[in-house]
Design an enzyme around this catalytic site. Structure first.
Site, PDB file in Angstrom:
ATOM      1  CE  LYS A 122      -3.872  -2.198   2.461  1.00 34.88           C
ATOM      2  NZ  LYS A 122      -4.163  -2.997   1.290  1.00 34.88           N
ATOM      3  CB  CYS A 123       4.294   1.773  -0.569  1.00 34.93           C
ATOM      4  SG  CYS A 123       5.637   2.954  -0.699  1.00 34.93           S
TER       5      CYS A 123
END
Length: 166
Positions: free
Chosen positions: A42-43
């Site tokens: 989730k970067c």
């Protein structure tokens, strides 16, 4: 200490667990160039999975391997379980390079592999800190750390590609 203090340690001393709980022995990678990268689902840099896979597909037959270590050390960007991470990597990016179990890459609970990668007294090259997800550590065919590449540098960057080809 004497002479012994000068001896470089190698990555080959480590055994870890992969995403599926199987033992992964770095000693079996002797003779290969290795890129170790801490990953997160989730970067903002997560699309680098695509570049990593492309790099792996291109050079895996040239004694090159990528080892991914999911880590939740940065802004909780890898909250998933090993199973969720495996599914995410496969479904979203078709990842086929080896992915290890989720670990910590900084702080008091830092994994031993990352202690080796970040401490000059172990790796013989330099002290470094994992700045963010997708930092890359390049290890030569003898298992020695050779380069530390910042997270924002794409896996397909000429510096990395030229290192693999050299």
């Amino acid at each position: 200490m004497g002479v012994f203090a000068q001896q470089k340690e190698t990555i080959y001393q480590f055994k870890v667990k992969d995403l599926y709980g199987r033992e992964f022995d770095f000693a079996k990678l002797k003779g290969k160039k290795i890129m170790i990268v801490n990953t997160a689902s989730k970067c903002g840099l997560t699309p680098q999975y695509e570049d990593l896979q492309e790099l792996y597909d291109t050079y895996k037959s040239d004694n090159f391997i990528i080892i991914g270590f999911p880590a939740n050390n940065f802004a909780s960007q890898e909250p998933g379980t090993n199973e969720e991470i495996a599914t995410f990597c496969k479904e979203n990016y078709g990842v086929t390079f080896p992915m290890m179990s989720k670990i910590s890459v900084k702080g008091d609970d830092m994994n031993a592999v990352y202690q080796f990668l970040t401490e000059k007294k172990q790796n013989g090259l330099k002290d470094s800190e994992v700045e963010w997800n997708f930092q890359k550590y390049l290890i030569n065919e003898k298992g020695e750390l050779e380069k530390v590449i910042a997270p924002r540098v794409l896996p397909t960057d000429p510096e990395i590609v030229n290192w693999i080809k050299s």
